[in-house]
Design an enzyme around this catalytic site. Structure first.
Site, mmCIF file in Angstrom:
data_model
loop_
_atom_site.group_PDB
_atom_site.id
_atom_site.type_symbol
_atom_site.label_atom_id
_atom_site.label_comp_id
_atom_site.label_asym_id
_atom_site.label_seq_id
_atom_site.Cartn_x
_atom_site.Cartn_y
_atom_site.Cartn_z
ATOM 1 C CD GLU A 55 -2.771 1.202 2.462
ATOM 2 O OE1 GLU A 55 -2.711 0.305 3.322
ATOM 3 O OE2 GLU A 55 -3.473 2.217 2.555
ATOM 4 N NE ARG A 104 4.096 -7.850 11.043
ATOM 5 C CZ ARG A 104 3.642 -6.918 10.187
ATOM 6 N NH1 ARG A 104 2.573 -7.158 9.457
ATOM 7 N NH2 ARG A 104 4.241 -5.759 10.076
ATOM 8 C CE LYS A 117 3.100 0.205 4.850
ATOM 9 N NZ LYS A 117 2.544 -0.068 3.531
HETATM 10 P P1 ATP Z 1 2.934 -2.190 8.029
HETATM 11 O O1 ATP Z 1 2.394 -3.081 9.101
HETATM 12 O O2 ATP Z 1 4.360 -1.861 8.174
HETATM 13 O O3 ATP Z 1 2.089 -0.978 7.784
HETATM 14 P P2 ATP Z 1 1.609 -3.462 5.904
HETATM 15 O O4 ATP Z 1 1.408 -4.916 5.962
HETATM 16 O O5 ATP Z 1 0.436 -2.614 6.203
HETATM 17 O O6 ATP Z 1 2.871 -3.084 6.736
HETATM 18 P P3 ATP Z 1 1.671 -3.330 3.077
HETATM 19 O O7 ATP Z 1 2.129 -2.232 2.204
HETATM 20 O O8 ATP Z 1 0.238 -3.679 3.087
HETATM 21 O O9 ATP Z 1 2.163 -2.989 4.523
HETATM 22 O O10 ATP Z 1 2.556 -4.623 2.821
HETATM 23 C C1 ATP Z 1 2.893 -5.135 1.566
HETATM 24 C C2 ATP Z 1 3.265 -6.574 1.731
HETATM 25 O O11 ATP Z 1 4.369 -6.701 2.627
HETATM 26 C C3 ATP Z 1 2.127 -7.375 2.325
HETATM 27 O O12 ATP Z 1 1.987 -8.569 1.597
HETATM 28 C C4 ATP Z 1 2.551 -7.629 3.738
HETATM 29 O O13 ATP Z 1 2.036 -8.816 4.209
HETATM 30 C C5 ATP Z 1 4.075 -7.656 3.619
HETATM 31 N N1 ATP Z 1 4.702 -7.283 4.889
HETATM 32 C C6 ATP Z 1 4.527 -6.154 5.592
HETATM 33 N N2 ATP Z 1 5.220 -6.169 6.738
HETATM 34 C C7 ATP Z 1 5.881 -7.361 6.771
HETATM 35 C C8 ATP Z 1 6.772 -7.993 7.696
HETATM 36 N N3 ATP Z 1 7.130 -7.402 8.837
HETATM 37 N N4 ATP Z 1 7.242 -9.220 7.383
HETATM 38 C C9 ATP Z 1 6.898 -9.802 6.227
HETATM 39 N N5 ATP Z 1 6.071 -9.269 5.316
HETATM 40 C C10 ATP Z 1 5.553 -8.066 5.573
HETATM 41 MG MG MG Z 2 -1.309 -3.353 4.884
#
Ligand code: ATP
Ligand code: MG
Length: 560
Positions: free
Chosen positions: A35, A261, A271
């Site tokens: 995102e 994760r 983020k």
């Molecule tokens: P955050 O929790 O940091 O806001 P998010 O999951 O909301 O992260 P996205 O932009 O939706 O951020 O993530 C893109 C991809 O990265 C998704 O498939 C998510 O599952 C993966 N991802 C995000 N954080 C991690 C992590 N700590 N370990 C592994 N994969 C991750």
């Molecule tokens: Mg997300």
């Protein structure tokens, strides 16, 4: 599959192998779906390496798709930064970059489809009422009073939503599934909400936006994604993912798989929290070298290869655990040790005058290999003259220091200058406060690349630079951003755990002449000091600024 047979397959590789062997999948298609609401961090690196890595390994393709269903928090700047980061890690996405917003027309059609099938309705409950109606895990929800509206009425209401006749929050479109389901995600989840905001891709075309749940699986289906890999918190959403695929005329049937994760100690990987660190000025931007963002690690001198090795090393599992950040640092250090050219830089210089410089028996500059084990990296020239700099910590007047403990220069004794002469400390010149301002030494002729004569025993080897042509520079030493191994665990406020000494700026450092050619982010080992790279933000033609990427040894918790 090109992987070495000795390494056991992780659970996703097993699934893919089974699907390929069983003819369920002919070509593996994965996607990385960020995102665009912030910069990518080390956790995303794991997801990138996983999705692109699986596609590479099994001869498939991986898409880069922006999951841009929420115009409120998203920005073009993040889109650009994410593309840059993925490329920098060394991955190529299939075809053009994709956007969930490319499919908004299709999602809208599919919403109409669900309405016509009696599987979606416009609901006017307020947010509070919706929450109350939803029940909780152990208490079934109850039906919304709007649930039994006719198809015709729902079509008309949804059209009014789309046309902007309602304000934000006045109504939503919901799927009609089961308000008593033990899975809360199945209790008539929201499909569309009103957001009267411009979108970075679609401008003002829409004022209704699909939810993540309604969009994600359908994006996968449109793109022919075979294995849709996400993190564990989406496991409870899988039945809903499958419900949409089963109830819509989608062109393919992707399947969702979840993995744990990445959590790193001494690090926050969210983020939202990283954005707060930036917005409140606790760090110097998203690419501050202390940040666990890909852009921060890049600026600090971490290499794509080291991040990829790290992601490979930690593997993929279905249960969560916290990884020691030391493991990441190990990968960085190992890669730089193997590949970074050597150089010398004196961080806390004192001037050294070689009193018998006239007896020097060499002509021109000393020559040293750029890397001890990599002749292909060539050689470097080290000019040598009457005046040099060595580090203040490499000299002591205390002649009682044991040779074992202090392998440096002591008054009246000998030390070798790396790649150059053995010298002897003769006299320390001091100011009125007793600080040493200059050290007078003599060189031992004939000792460049040769052992000194009998009876002369250098205590060790120290680094130095030539005063006449060395470069003035600033050196930035970084430490971990947080003092606490679990800065955001439980109800802790991670801001309280910020390490006030995570950045130390040293000015007046002296670097060997050849470092004038250093390129931003190019790693060097500064001998005896650690791994460094030129800072891409603060270096200029007039000013050299080096970042310490990482120390030579793992000194965490030990006093150096
Ligand atoms: P955050 O929790 O940091 O806001 P998010 O999951 O909301 O992260 P996205 O932009 O939706 O951020 O993530 C893109 C991809 O990265 C998704 O498939 C998510 O599952 C993966 N991802 C995000 N954080 C991690 C992590 N700590 N370990 C592994 N994969 C991750
Ligand atoms: Mg997300």
């Amino acid at each position: 599959m090109s992987d070495t047979p000795s390494k056991p397959l992780n659970f996703l590789e097993q699934i893919i192998t089974r699907d390929l062997d069983g003819g369920i999948t002919s070509k593996v298609i994965t996607r990385f779906p960020p995102e665009p609401n912030g910069h990518l961090h080390i956790g995303h690196a794991k997801s990138i390496c996983l999705n692109f890595g699986l596609a590479e390994r099994f001869g498939g393709e991986c898409n880069l798709r922006f999951d841009d269903t929420n115009p409120e928090k998203e920005e073009q700047e993040y889109v650009d930064a994410i593309k840059r980061d993925v490329s920098w890690l060394g991955f190529n996405w299939a075809g053009e970059v994709r956007y969930a917003s490319d499919y908004f027309d299709q999602f809208y059609e599919w919403a109409l489809h669900l309405i016509r099938e009696g599987k979606a309705y416009v609901c006017h409950l307020s947010a509070e009422e919706t929450k109350e109606y939803r029940g909780w895990a152990t208490k079934p929800g109850k039906d919304s009073p709007y649930r039994e509206r006719s198809v015709a009425e729902n079509l008309a209401e949804f059209e009014k939503m789309r046309a902007g006749e309602y304000d934000e929050g006045q109504c939503v479109l919901r799927a009609k599934i089961d308000m008593a389901s033990p899975n809360m995600n199945m209790r008539d989840p929201m499909l569309y909400r009103i957001r009267k905001q411009s979108h970075h891709q679609t401008g003002d075309k829409w004022c209704i936006y699909p939810t993540y749940d309604f969009a994600h699986g359908q994006e996968d289906a449109i793109e022919g994604v075979t294995h849709s890999i996400c993190t564990l918190e989406f496991a409870d959403h899988r039945p809903l993912y499958e419900w949409f695929i089963d109830n819509l005329p989608v062109p393919a049937e992707p399947r969702q798989y979840e993995f744990a994760r990445l959590e790193l100690n001494y690090t926050v990987t969210s983020k939202r929290k990283l954005k707060q660190l930036v917005d409140e000025g606790h760090v110097d931007g998203w690419n501050d070298p202390r940040m666990p963002t890909i852009s921060g690690m890049r600026r600090r001198g971490y290499t794509p290869a080291s991040l990829r090795t790290f992601c490979e090393m930690i593997g993929v599992t279905k249960s969560g655990s916290t990884i020691d950040v030391g493991q990441l640092e190990y990968c960085v250090r190992d890669d730089l040790n193997n590949n970074a050219p050597r150089a010398m830089c004196v961080l806390d210089p004192i001037k050294v005058v070689v009193q018998n410089f006239d007896e020097a028996d060499f002509s021109g500059a000393m020559v040293q290999p750029a890397h001890p084990n990599k002749p292909e990296l060539g050689e470097r020239e080290l000019p040598f003259g009457r005046e040099l700099y060595i580090d203040r910590a490499d000299f002591s007047e205390d002649t009682t220091l044991s040779r074992k403990k202090f392998k440096r220069l002591v008054m009246g004794e000998y030390v070798r200058l790396r790649g150059a002469y053995v010298i002897k400390a003769e006299e320390a010149v001091k100011d009125s406060d007793g600080n040493i301002t200059e050290l007078r030494v003599s060189l031992v002729p004939g000792t460049v690349g040769e052992n000194p004569p009998e009876g002369i025993k250098p205590r060790g080897v120290i680094h130095w630079v030539n005063a006449e042509d060395c470069l003035d520079c600033e050196v930035r030493l970084y430490d971990r951003l947080f003092n606490d191994a679990a800065p955001d665990a439980g109800d802790k406020n991670y801001l309280d755990a910020i390490n006030p000494e995570s950045l130390r700026i040293l000015s007046g450092c002296k670097a060997e002449k050849g470092l004038a050619q250093a390129q931003p982010e190019q790693g060097f080992q500064f001998e005896r000091e650690g791994y460094f790279c030129l800072d891409s933000q603060y270096s200029s033609d007039d000013k050299l600024v080096f970042n310490r990427t990482i120390g030579l040894k793992d000194n965490w918790g030990k006093s150096v």
